[in-house]
Design a protein around this motif. Structure first.
Motif, PDB file in Angstrom:
ATOM      1  N   SER A 431      77.729 -19.579  29.805  1.00  0.00           N
ATOM      2  CA  SER A 431      75.696 -19.125  29.678  1.00  0.00           C
ATOM      3  C   SER A 431      75.096 -20.376  30.860  1.00  0.00           C
ATOM      4  O   SER A 431      74.597 -19.363  31.735  1.00  0.00           O
ATOM      5  CB  SER A 431      75.077 -19.299  28.345  1.00  0.00           C
ATOM      6  N   THR A 432      75.411 -21.193  31.279  1.00  0.00           N
ATOM      7  CA  THR A 432      74.702 -22.008  32.249  1.00  0.00           C
ATOM      8  C   THR A 432      74.963 -22.180  33.559  1.00  0.00           C
ATOM      9  O   THR A 432      74.428 -21.182  34.328  1.00  0.00           O
ATOM     10  CB  THR A 432      75.302 -23.757  32.316  1.00  0.00           C
ATOM     11  N   GLN A 433      77.259 -21.702  34.227  1.00  0.00           N
ATOM     12  CA  GLN A 433      76.767 -20.562  35.100  1.00  0.00           C
ATOM     13  C   GLN A 433      76.651 -19.505  35.381  1.00  0.00           C
ATOM     14  O   GLN A 433      76.137 -19.282  36.588  1.00  0.00           O
ATOM     15  CB  GLN A 433      78.896 -20.890  34.696  1.00  0.00           C
ATOM     16  N   GLU A 464      84.179 -19.689  44.481  1.00  0.00           N
ATOM     17  CA  GLU A 464      85.400 -20.629  43.371  1.00  0.00           C
ATOM     18  C   GLU A 464      84.721 -19.834  41.658  1.00  0.00           C
ATOM     19  O   GLU A 464      85.314 -19.083  41.344  1.00  0.00           O
ATOM     20  CB  GLU A 464      84.758 -22.387  42.167  1.00  0.00           C
ATOM     21  N   VAL A 465      83.313 -19.467  42.217  1.00  0.00           N
ATOM     22  CA  VAL A 465      82.622 -18.542  40.407  1.00  0.00           C
ATOM     23  C   VAL A 465      83.511 -16.789  40.878  1.00  0.00           C
ATOM     24  O   VAL A 465      83.764 -16.488  39.793  1.00  0.00           O
ATOM     25  CB  VAL A 465      80.980 -18.901  40.321  1.00  0.00           C
ATOM     26  N   LEU A 466      83.737 -16.441  42.310  1.00  0.00           N
ATOM     27  CA  LEU A 466      84.035 -15.176  42.225  1.00  0.00           C
ATOM     28  C   LEU A 466      85.158 -15.101  41.867  1.00  0.00           C
ATOM     29  O   LEU A 466      85.963 -13.956  41.441  1.00  0.00           O
ATOM     30  CB  LEU A 466      83.899 -14.855  44.268  1.00  0.00           C
ATOM     31  N   LYS A 467      86.553 -16.280  42.248  1.00  0.00           N
ATOM     32  CA  LYS A 467      87.876 -15.984  42.113  1.00  0.00           C
ATOM     33  C   LYS A 467      88.016 -16.468  40.664  1.00  0.00           C
ATOM     34  O   LYS A 467      89.012 -15.752  39.522  1.00  0.00           O
ATOM     35  CB  LYS A 467      88.215 -17.107  42.816  1.00  0.00           C
ATOM     36  N   LYS A 468      87.303 -17.243  40.177  1.00  0.00           N
ATOM     37  CA  LYS A 468      87.612 -18.008  38.378  1.00  0.00           C
ATOM     38  C   LYS A 468      86.336 -17.587  37.260  1.00  0.00           C
ATOM     39  O   LYS A 468      86.375 -18.492  36.630  1.00  0.00           O
ATOM     40  CB  LYS A 468      88.644 -19.804  38.708  1.00  0.00           C
ATOM     41  N   GLY A 469      85.370 -16.918  38.113  1.00  0.00           N
ATOM     42  CA  GLY A 469      84.229 -17.490  36.624  1.00  0.00           C
ATOM     43  C   GLY A 469      84.726 -17.273  35.461  1.00  0.00           C
ATOM     44  O   GLY A 469      85.532 -16.114  34.696  1.00  0.00           O
ATOM     45  N   SER A 471      83.542 -15.476  33.275  1.00  0.00           N
ATOM     46  CA  SER A 471      82.622 -13.715  33.306  1.00  0.00           C
ATOM     47  C   SER A 471      82.846 -12.660  34.074  1.00  0.00           C
ATOM     48  O   SER A 471      82.245 -13.619  35.531  1.00  0.00           O
ATOM     49  CB  SER A 471      81.737 -14.096  32.049  1.00  0.00           C
ATOM     50  N   LEU A 472      82.949 -11.321  33.412  1.00  0.00           N
ATOM     51  CA  LEU A 472      82.559 -10.602  35.168  1.00  0.00           C
ATOM     52  C   LEU A 472      81.470 -10.573  34.904  1.00  0.00           C
ATOM     53  O   LEU A 472      81.176 -10.561  36.589  1.00  0.00           O
ATOM     54  CB  LEU A 472      83.534  -9.262  34.247  1.00  0.00           C
ATOM     55  N   GLU A 473      80.340 -10.904  34.302  1.00  0.00           N
ATOM     56  CA  GLU A 473      79.381 -10.924  35.031  1.00  0.00           C
ATOM     57  C   GLU A 473      78.478 -12.254  36.356  1.00  0.00           C
ATOM     58  O   GLU A 473      77.949 -11.996  37.189  1.00  0.00           O
ATOM     59  CB  GLU A 473      77.975 -11.263  33.859  1.00  0.00           C
ATOM     60  N   ALA A 474      79.206 -13.210  35.962  1.00  0.00           N
ATOM     61  CA  ALA A 474      79.395 -14.033  37.174  1.00  0.00           C
ATOM     62  C   ALA A 474      80.263 -14.118  37.760  1.00  0.00           C
ATOM     63  O   ALA A 474      79.486 -14.194  39.215  1.00  0.00           O
ATOM     64  CB  ALA A 474      79.898 -15.776  36.391  1.00  0.00           C
ATOM     65  N   ARG A 475      80.933 -13.240  38.011  1.00  0.00           N
ATOM     66  CA  ARG A 475      81.608 -12.640  39.198  1.00  0.00           C
ATOM     67  C   ARG A 475      80.570 -12.208  40.368  1.00  0.00           C
ATOM     68  O   ARG A 475      80.779 -12.000  41.708  1.00  0.00           O
ATOM     69  CB  ARG A 475      83.320 -12.752  39.013  1.00  0.00           C
ATOM     70  N   GLN A 476      80.514 -11.161  39.625  1.00  0.00           N
ATOM     71  CA  GLN A 476      79.500  -9.464  40.384  1.00  0.00           C
ATOM     72  C   GLN A 476      78.723 -10.284  40.424  1.00  0.00           C
ATOM     73  O   GLN A 476      77.831 -10.230  41.646  1.00  0.00           O
ATOM     74  CB  GLN A 476      79.230  -8.981  39.424  1.00  0.00           C
ATOM     75  N   ILE A 477      78.481 -10.985  39.547  1.00  0.00           N
ATOM     76  CA  ILE A 477      76.909 -11.818  40.593  1.00  0.00           C
ATOM     77  C   ILE A 477      76.643 -13.535  41.676  1.00  0.00           C
ATOM     78  O   ILE A 477      76.153 -12.581  43.117  1.00  0.00           O
ATOM     79  CB  ILE A 477      75.766 -12.677  39.489  1.00  0.00           C
ATOM     80  N   ALA A 478      78.706 -13.264  42.004  1.00  0.00           N
ATOM     81  CA  ALA A 478      78.561 -14.092  43.107  1.00  0.00           C
ATOM     82  C   ALA A 478      78.982 -13.115  44.219  1.00  0.00           C
ATOM     83  O   ALA A 478      78.835 -13.623  45.391  1.00  0.00           O
ATOM     84  CB  ALA A 478      80.033 -15.274  42.954  1.00  0.00           C
ATOM     85  N   ALA A 479      79.334 -12.424  43.771  1.00  0.00           N
ATOM     86  CA  ALA A 479      79.969 -10.950  45.194  1.00  0.00           C
ATOM     87  C   ALA A 479      78.318 -10.496  45.590  1.00  0.00           C
ATOM     88  O   ALA A 479      78.683 -10.513  47.478  1.00  0.00           O
ATOM     89  CB  ALA A 479      80.616  -9.795  44.261  1.00  0.00           C
ATOM     90  N   ILE A 495      81.786 -16.954  55.993  1.00  0.00           N
ATOM     91  CA  ILE A 495      82.269 -16.334  55.198  1.00  0.00           C
ATOM     92  C   ILE A 495      84.082 -15.627  55.319  1.00  0.00           C
ATOM     93  O   ILE A 495      84.868 -15.481  54.071  1.00  0.00           O
ATOM     94  CB  ILE A 495      81.208 -15.327  53.977  1.00  0.00           C
ATOM     95  N   GLY A 496      84.393 -14.436  56.084  1.00  0.00           N
ATOM     96  CA  GLY A 496      85.446 -13.727  56.312  1.00  0.00           C
ATOM     97  C   GLY A 496      86.445 -15.181  56.971  1.00  0.00           C
ATOM     98  O   GLY A 496      87.324 -14.383  56.448  1.00  0.00           O
ATOM     99  N   GLU A 497      86.282 -16.046  56.895  1.00  0.00           N
ATOM    100  CA  GLU A 497      87.366 -17.220  57.522  1.00  0.00           C
ATOM    101  C   GLU A 497      87.218 -17.579  56.287  1.00  0.00           C
ATOM    102  O   GLU A 497      89.028 -18.479  56.437  1.00  0.00           O
ATOM    103  CB  GLU A 497      86.668 -18.138  58.265  1.00  0.00           C
ATOM    104  N   ALA A 498      86.690 -18.116  55.263  1.00  0.00           N
ATOM    105  CA  ALA A 498      87.312 -18.213  54.088  1.00  0.00           C
ATOM    106  C   ALA A 498      88.729 -17.497  52.862  1.00  0.00           C
ATOM    107  O   ALA A 498      88.398 -15.825  52.810  1.00  0.00           O
ATOM    108  CB  ALA A 498      86.329 -18.931  52.721  1.00  0.00           C
ATOM    109  N   PRO A 499      89.252 -18.347  53.216  1.00  0.00           N
ATOM    110  CA  PRO A 499      90.901 -17.609  52.472  1.00  0.00           C
ATOM    111  C   PRO A 499      90.358 -16.947  51.196  1.00  0.00           C
ATOM    112  O   PRO A 499      91.063 -16.133  51.074  1.00  0.00           O
ATOM    113  CB  PRO A 499      91.670 -18.752  52.270  1.00  0.00           C
ATOM    114  N   ASP A 500      89.925 -17.353  50.753  1.00  0.00           N
ATOM    115  CA  ASP A 500      89.664 -16.933  48.297  1.00  0.00           C
ATOM    116  C   ASP A 500      88.451 -15.926  49.316  1.00  0.00           C
ATOM    117  O   ASP A 500      88.058 -14.394  48.395  1.00  0.00           O
ATOM    118  CB  ASP A 500      89.299 -17.621  47.776  1.00  0.00           C
ATOM    119  N   ALA A 501      87.813 -15.279  50.190  1.00  0.00           N
ATOM    120  CA  ALA A 501      86.362 -14.756  49.796  1.00  0.00           C
ATOM    121  C   ALA A 501      86.658 -13.130  49.636  1.00  0.00           C
ATOM    122  O   ALA A 501      85.734 -12.853  49.013  1.00  0.00           O
ATOM    123  CB  ALA A 501      85.438 -15.032  51.779  1.00  0.00           C
ATOM    124  N   ILE A 502      87.505 -12.977  50.837  1.00  0.00           N
ATOM    125  CA  ILE A 502      87.672 -11.120  50.638  1.00  0.00           C
ATOM    126  C   ILE A 502      88.905 -10.829  50.009  1.00  0.00           C
ATOM    127  O   ILE A 502      88.639  -9.470  49.092  1.00  0.00           O
ATOM    128  CB  ILE A 502      88.058 -10.476  52.205  1.00  0.00           C
TER     129      ILE A 502
END
Length: 680
Positions: A431-433, A464-469, A471-479, A495-502
């Protein structure tokens, strides 16, 4: 017989009563009067935060009249024309009384009714006088009812004509206390908690959700007045809303989660956010966006007028301009054009439209401004020194406050809430995240908010939230947050250069709900505005997933956003090859035929044109064999915009040329001793 009004369709303290039609039967009129009387009397069980005495007296008098109407109905008495006229007048007045009772007990309107108590008291007085007038002229001697009932009606007539419906002293004192608190805010003085609690207790506001309803009601009234171009009460409404926002955060420790979760929908975004498309000077959609030396973007005509007036400071940042060069922002211009096409908006007509979010750039009043500054500091302290529960609530409050108010975002950013919100992303609490990442999303819409997130190394935590959040809710908000950060050119590259972004966005397309897929797709679209990100998107295996969306999704906006990404990828040879390898040309032409979105059709045509240009003659040959394609292109010439029509004509020309070439080759093959070379 009587028009039914939905409470949500009627403006507060407006009483659109309907006169009974002339041909109505006395029996129907009498039955409707009994129904109205019963409805009014049923308010006896409802909570009146204000006007308790006036409501109680009105219910008592209407209750006696209901007995009178019921006895007439029970006896089946015939009613003369003069009595029917009197009953018709009573019917109109009863409708107005019912509307007044609805407003006095309306959810979220307690504070507003308190501050309008003098006006409301006057309405009670006027309506009871109308009842007295109708009873006074009624020929009661012509109605054969029991003597006791007749005496009661006569008593009501006398009392109604003499009744003193006055302002309740407690209501008056409560309103004065609120004005005193507002005055303190305006002077930059934080009010005593005891005074705030006294107001809330008097109004029966004892839970967070009840207080939040007050905020929502006041916000709704501001919206109504702005849409009606009648904004004289907006500053006062804004002051009250600022006060209630402050109360909601400061006075209530616990969230009513069962209700609160219903108040914030899933965070979905579109590739296009109109807030970012308005000129900071004119607040209109930009027709010709240009960037000045400070990196800020304005509409060309607005910034030229600014410079012509001798101003050499950037209107948004206040920094001195090092030169007067205006650099066209082509990428933003394309996004604005797409937004207008998709929404069917004419840029010329948009100048006269009402601006929702832009009216929140400045606070509604000095009271609202100071209340928000105090509140921002309070929330910032809770984020640092509070318990886990208090931090969670503070993040949720920020999530609500920054949702659709630019000034609030500015105050919250200036109060240094972003570093603390970023720290909450590492807590192992779903919830907090979710609340923290959502609050960051809202603040990332503010120019300084984007900078604060990046400078505080927030990109790593968001990824990190996008990758391992949890909940799906947290991941989609990160996107979605990545999308807003990508509106800054330098951040797109980062962002593009960050290995985990795309790869993280691509995983969300695979695993996410429709909402998650949409957020990931539009974030990728934003990243593609930097050409160097195109190769990374292709290497992540994005194209097959996009084609799957086209084939299976029934969400029109998701399909349109997907087509936007495909159109962008097809603009270079590598992207065109990747799309052609999926054998998706028939699917794209089918989407062109079936799509109801103008933007979707344009992206289909743009993609097909790029595939023909960059994919070689094989792509042209496949399209040339589709008999329905030419009809779709012809239709777009009349229905599409000039940009779309130009692309359609270019594609038609390529197909015509191909057909001409093929015909020539076939004719040549019929001539003896000559060889022909087939292109497919």
């Amino acid at each position: 017989m009587i028009q039914s009004f939905n409470q949500n369709d009627r403006r507060v303290l407006k009483f659109p009563a309907v006169h009974p039609c002339e041909g109505i039967s006395p029996e129907t009129l009498l039955s409707s009067l009994i129904t109205l009387s019963s409805s009014i009397c049923n308010y006896q069980s409802k909570f009146f935060a204000t006007q308790r005495r006036n409501a109680r007296e009105t219910i008592r008098e209407i209750g006696i009249l209901r007995m009178f109407f019921e006895e007439i109905q029970d006896r089946g008495l015939a009613l003369s024309y003069s009595i029917v006229l009197c009953f018709s007048e009573l019917h109109i007045t009863f409708q107005k009384i019912q509307f007044l009772f609805e407003d006095c007990t309306r959810e979220g309107a307690r504070l507003w009714m308190l501050m309008k108590s003098e006006f409301v008291t006057t309405q009670f007085r006027v309506l009871i006088r109308e009842v007295a007038t109708a009873l006074d002229v009624m020929p009661l001697n012509l109605i054969d009812v029991g003597g006791e009932v007749k005496e009661l009606v006569e008593l009501v007539a006398k009392q109604a004509s003499k009744a003193k419906f006055e302002l309740d002293p407690d209501d008056e004192q409560g309103a004065r206390l609120v004005l005193s608190i507002l005055n303190q805010f305006e002077k930059g003085i934080e009010p005593e908690f005891q005074a705030i609690k006294q107001v809330l207790d008097y109004l029966g506001i004892k839970r967070w959700s009840v207080c939040n309803n007050e905020v929502k009601f006041l916000e709704e009234q501001i919206g109504f007045q702005c849409s009606d171009s009648d904004e004289k009460e907006v500053p006062f409404l804004g002051s009250l809303m600022g006060f209630m926002n402050y109360c909601r955060a400061v006075a209530f420790e616990e969230l009513d989660y069962r209700n609160a979760n219903q108040m914030v929908n899933s965070e979905t975004i579109s590739c296009l956010n109109p807030e970012d498309f308005r000129c900071p000077i004119s607040l209109e959609l930009m027709i010709d966006p240009v960037t000045v030396s400070t990196g800020q973007t304005y509409d060309r005509c607005s910034i030229q007028k600014w410079l012509k007036a001798g101003n050499m400071l950037c209107p948004k940042t206040g920094k001195r301009l090092t030169n007067t060069e205006l650099i066209p922002n082509i990428s933003l211009q394309k996004l604005i054009q797409r937004f207008c096409n998709d929404k069917g908006i004419s840029l010329a007509k948009s100048r006269s439209q009402n601006h929702d979010i832009t009216r929140t750039i400045a606070p509604a009043s000095p009271v609202a401004a100071e209340a928000m500054r105090f509140l921002s500091k309070f929330l910032a302290r809770k984020l640092v020194f509070g318990t886990v529960e208090q931090k969670n609530k503070a993040a949720y409050e920020i999530r609500l406050l920054a949702k659709s108010n630019i000034f609030n975002r500015s105050c919250l950013t200036e109060a240094c809430t972003i570093p603390s919100l970023l720290n909450l992303l590492s807590l192992n609490n779903m919830s907090t995240q979710e609340n923290a990442i959502s609050a960051l999303l809202k603040l990332s819409k503010h120019t300084i908010g984007k900078t604060e997130i990046i400078e505080n190394r927030g990109l790593r935590q968001i990824l990190e939230v996008l990758k391992k959040g949890p909940s799906l809710e947290a991941r989609q908000i990160a996107a979605a947050t990545l999308f807003y950060l990508s509106s800054v050119k330098e951040y797109r590259k980062l962002i593009g250069e960050a290995p985990d972004a795309i790869p993280g966005l691509v995983e969300l397309i695979k695993e996410g709900t429709s909402c998650g897929k949409k957020n990931a797709v539009v974030a990728i679209f934003a990243l593609l505005l930097s050409p160097e990100n195109g190769k990374r998107v292709l290497e992540a295996g994005t194209v097959p997933l996009l084609i799957d969306i086209l084939a299976s999704s029934d969400k029109a906006e998701l399909v349109t956003d997907t087509l936007a990404v495909l159109a962008s990828l097809a603009e270079n040879a590598e992207g065109a090859v990747a799309i052609l390898q999926t054998s998706s040309l028939p699917l794209i032409t089918k989407t062109l035929r079936c799509s109801t979105s103008k933007a979707g059709k344009e992206y289909c045509i743009s993609t097909l044109l790029s595939l023909c240009t960059n994919g070689g003659v094989e792509a042209v040959a496949v399209l040339a064999r589709d008999p329905s394609l030419m009809a779709s292109l012809y239709a777009n010439l009349t229905d599409g915009n000039s940009h779309s029509s130009k692309k359609a004509r270019s594609l038609m020309k390529i197909l015509h040329n191909f057909h001409g070439t093929s015909t020539s080759e076939l004719m040549a093959s019929a001539v003896p001793h000559e060889r022909s070379v087939h292109v497919w």
